[in-house]
Scaffold this active site. Structure first.
Site, PDB file in Angstrom:
ATOM      1  CD  GLU A  18       6.405   0.090  -1.980  1.00  0.00           C
ATOM      2  OE1 GLU A  18       5.599  -0.727  -2.458  1.00  0.00           O
ATOM      3  OE2 GLU A  18       7.276  -0.225  -1.159  1.00  0.00           O
TER       4      GLU A  18
ATOM      5  CB  ILE B  50     -13.850  16.963  -5.640  1.00  0.00           C
ATOM      6  CG1 ILE B  50     -13.689  18.189  -6.549  1.00  0.00           C
ATOM      7  CG2 ILE B  50     -15.246  16.361  -5.766  1.00  0.00           C
ATOM      8  CD1 ILE B  50     -13.694  17.898  -8.006  1.00  0.00           C
TER       9      ILE B  50
ATOM     10  CD  GLU C 149       7.076   2.991   0.841  1.00  0.00           C
ATOM     11  OE1 GLU C 149       5.883   2.721   0.751  1.00  0.00           O
ATOM     12  OE2 GLU C 149       7.537   4.147   0.742  1.00  0.00           O
TER      13      GLU C 149
ATOM     14  CG  ASN D   8      -4.013   4.095  -2.316  1.00  0.00           C
ATOM     15  OD1 ASN D   8      -3.037   4.845  -2.230  1.00  0.00           O
ATOM     16  ND2 ASN D   8      -3.901   2.794  -2.445  1.00  0.00           N
TER      17      ASN D   8
ATOM     18  CB  VAL E  28       3.147   0.031 -13.883  1.00  0.00           C
ATOM     19  CG1 VAL E  28       4.225  -0.347 -14.889  1.00  0.00           C
ATOM     20  CG2 VAL E  28       3.079  -0.995 -12.759  1.00  0.00           C
TER      21      VAL E  28
ATOM     22  CD  GLU F 151      -3.140  -1.158  -9.980  1.00  0.00           C
ATOM     23  OE1 GLU F 151      -2.680  -0.238 -10.681  1.00  0.00           O
ATOM     24  OE2 GLU F 151      -2.764  -1.390  -8.823  1.00  0.00           O
TER      25      GLU F 151
ATOM     26  CB  CYS G  63      -1.171  -0.796  -4.397  1.00  0.00           C
ATOM     27  SG  CYS G  63      -0.526  -0.855  -2.723  1.00  0.00           S
TER      28      CYS G  63
END
Ligand code: NAD
Length: 483
Positions: A249, A27, A457, A152, A229, A380, A283
């Protein structure tokens, strides 16, 4: 642009479809229109992807590292050449403005491919002398790596996982988020075009269940997740059953501390970048903005003025700098926090409403007088909601900044050099910023502590998480035994 890919999955160097899998509707967040229809992987597709990866990994690991690196660097060049088309697609997939995607998504993906391509040939073992004897170490790939992505930064997440994995000689099966399934397919396609053997990088679609089925397959050696999480806990536990390597992550609720002596304009820029870029769906965002009391009024005044520069609109228009939430669901979740903030007594400085237009737009929102116990200061949110909290002293603010289960990022704005480094040392977070916020160059390690994750990372640190050391003892003389 036609957003519908040739098929849902990219396995063993080609697009593959299996229409019996659950439908995934893509979408466009700016309109709510369905722009593509894909299918989740069936067990047969999962098997096909893992079989291809298992087979191709052996061949790929047998290449010289220089040759592997060359493929990654070629892929980086292709991504940069196609930046416009890839950015338009990323904008359809996520709703993030083209103004952002054209400079962040495919470009940071290309940076990762280039960086790890360049590093590949330097991934070596060492020689350890032991008198006449010696030990040498080999840095070997792990085998088949699973990448599971959030919605994201779909292109960036695919590249941040695939680039170090492939540089070390692993193969990858990547499952993008079901919300943004389009762009990772392009990454796998480009790697093959750049010369990667078929099967070295595969992309399959699916909801959480497909991700879960990948983790426990005996052919899998490592799982790297970018997600929340709660998902991280499940994935980590499932990987532990087979004692598999992991990189996690996960989420955050990061502090951004602004002292009285900070450069006000820079501090406001940091707070904007750390809360409203990608409509707050980042994040590492510094969503708990601790402002020392002496600068509070000036900070809120300047912040409110600067927010008048928000240009909401068609995300494909290069002038638009603020897009919609990724989905209706995410919009509803964030709206719930608007209500919570008001109910729990925070002062609504600006925003706090849905925008009256098609798509999933919300206003950039600032709450002041937020206290540590409020829901908007603890959970969050993953949306454009900034919480401003007051503080008096350095000691107090550091304790409050660290009083969270998360530990992804933290930032400080101050003109006091020693205080800046004291704060960076004191923050319980994997990624810290001094007089800036949210920069994530591939050269620097990125990742979280506490509940925000394990592993890193980017940078040379990522190599540790996609390879393992083998020690080889070599005896030069005769060997004695007790009997
Ligand atoms: P999510 O946890 O809902 O989903 C992440 C991925 O995990 C998706 O691909 C999903 O299909 C998959 N998944 C869900 N259940 C699974 C299971 N049981 N087994 C295997 N896979 C499963 O997260 P999201 O809503 O897509 O993304 C937002 C979250 O991601 C936020 O919490 C955000 O902080 C985090 N995030 C972290 C980073 C980082 O680098 N630390 C970056 C971006 C996003």
């Amino acid at each position: 642009m036609n957003a519908q890919p040739e098929a849902s999955h990219f396995i063993d160097g080609k697009y593959i479809e299996d229409r019996t899998g659950d439908v995934i509707e893509v979408i466009y967040p700016a309109t709510g229109d369905v722009i593509a229809r894909l299918h989740a992987a069936t067990p047969a597709i999962v098997d096909q992807a893992l079989a291809a990866a298992k087979r191709a990994q052996k061949e790929w690991a047998g290449w010289t590292a220089t040759a592997r690196g060359r493929v990654l660097r070629r892929a980086a060049d292709i991504m940069r050449d196609r930046n416009h088309d890839l950015s338009v697609l990323e904008t359809y997939d996520t709703g993030k403005p083209y103004q952002e995607t054209s400079v962040v998504d495919a470009t940071s993906g290309a940076d990762a491919l280039e960086y790890f391509g360049g590093l590949a040939a330097s991934i070596t073992g060492e020689h350890i002398p032991l008198g006449d004897d010696f030990v040498y170490t080999r840095r070997e790939p792990l085998g088949v790596c699973i990448g599971i992505g959030a919605w994201n930064y779909p292109t960036q997440i695919a590249c941040w996982k695939a680039a170090p994995a492939l540089a070390c000689g692993n193969a990858m099966v990547f499952k993008p988020s079901e919300t943004t399934p389009l762009c990772a397919l392009k990454v796998a396609e480009i790697l093959v075009e750049a010369g990667a053997p078929a099967g070295v990088c595969n992309v399959i679609q699916g909801y959480g269940a497909v991700g879960a089925s990948l983790i426990t397959d005996p052919r899998v050696d490592k799982v790297s997740l970018t997600g929340s999480v709660p998902t991280g806990r499940k994935v980590y536990a499932a990987a532990a059953e087979g004692v598999r390597h992991v990189t996690m992550e996960l989420g955050g609720k990061s502090p951004l501390v602004i002292f009285d002596d900070a450069d006000l304009e820079n501090a406001v820029s940091g707070a904007i970048l750390g809360n409203f870029y990608s409509s707050g769906q980042v994040c590492s965002n510094g969503t708990r903005v601790f402002v020392q009391k002496g600068i509070k009024d000036a900070f809120l005044k300047r912040l409110t003025e600067r927010l008048e520069g928000v240009k909401m609109g068609d995300p494909q228009d290069p002038d638009t700098n603020f897009g919609p939430m990724v989905s209706e669901n995410q919009r509803d979740i964030v709206e719930g926090f608007f209500t919570k903030g008001v109910e729990e007594g925070a002062t609504l400085v600006t925003g706090g409403k849905r925008v009256d237009r098609d798509g999933f737009y919300l206003e950039p929102t600032v709450f002041a007088d937020v206290t540590d116990d409020m829901t908007i200061a603890r959970d969050e949110i993953f949306g454009p909601v900034m919480s401003v909290l007051d503080f008096d002293t350095e000691e107090e603010v550091l304790a409050r900044a660290n009083d969270t289960e998360f530990g992804l990022a933290a930032g400080v704005f101050t003109a006091d050099l020693t205080r800046a480094h004291r704060m960076a040392a004191g923050f319980e977070a994997g990624t810290c910023y001094i007089n800036t916020y949210n920069d994530a160059p591939v050269e620097a390690p990125f990742g979280g502590s506490k509940m925000s994750g394990v592993g890193r990372e980017n940078s040379k640190a990522a190599i540790e998480h996609y390879s393992q050391i083998k020690g080889v003892y070599v005896r030069m003389g005769d060997l004695e035994a007790p009997f």
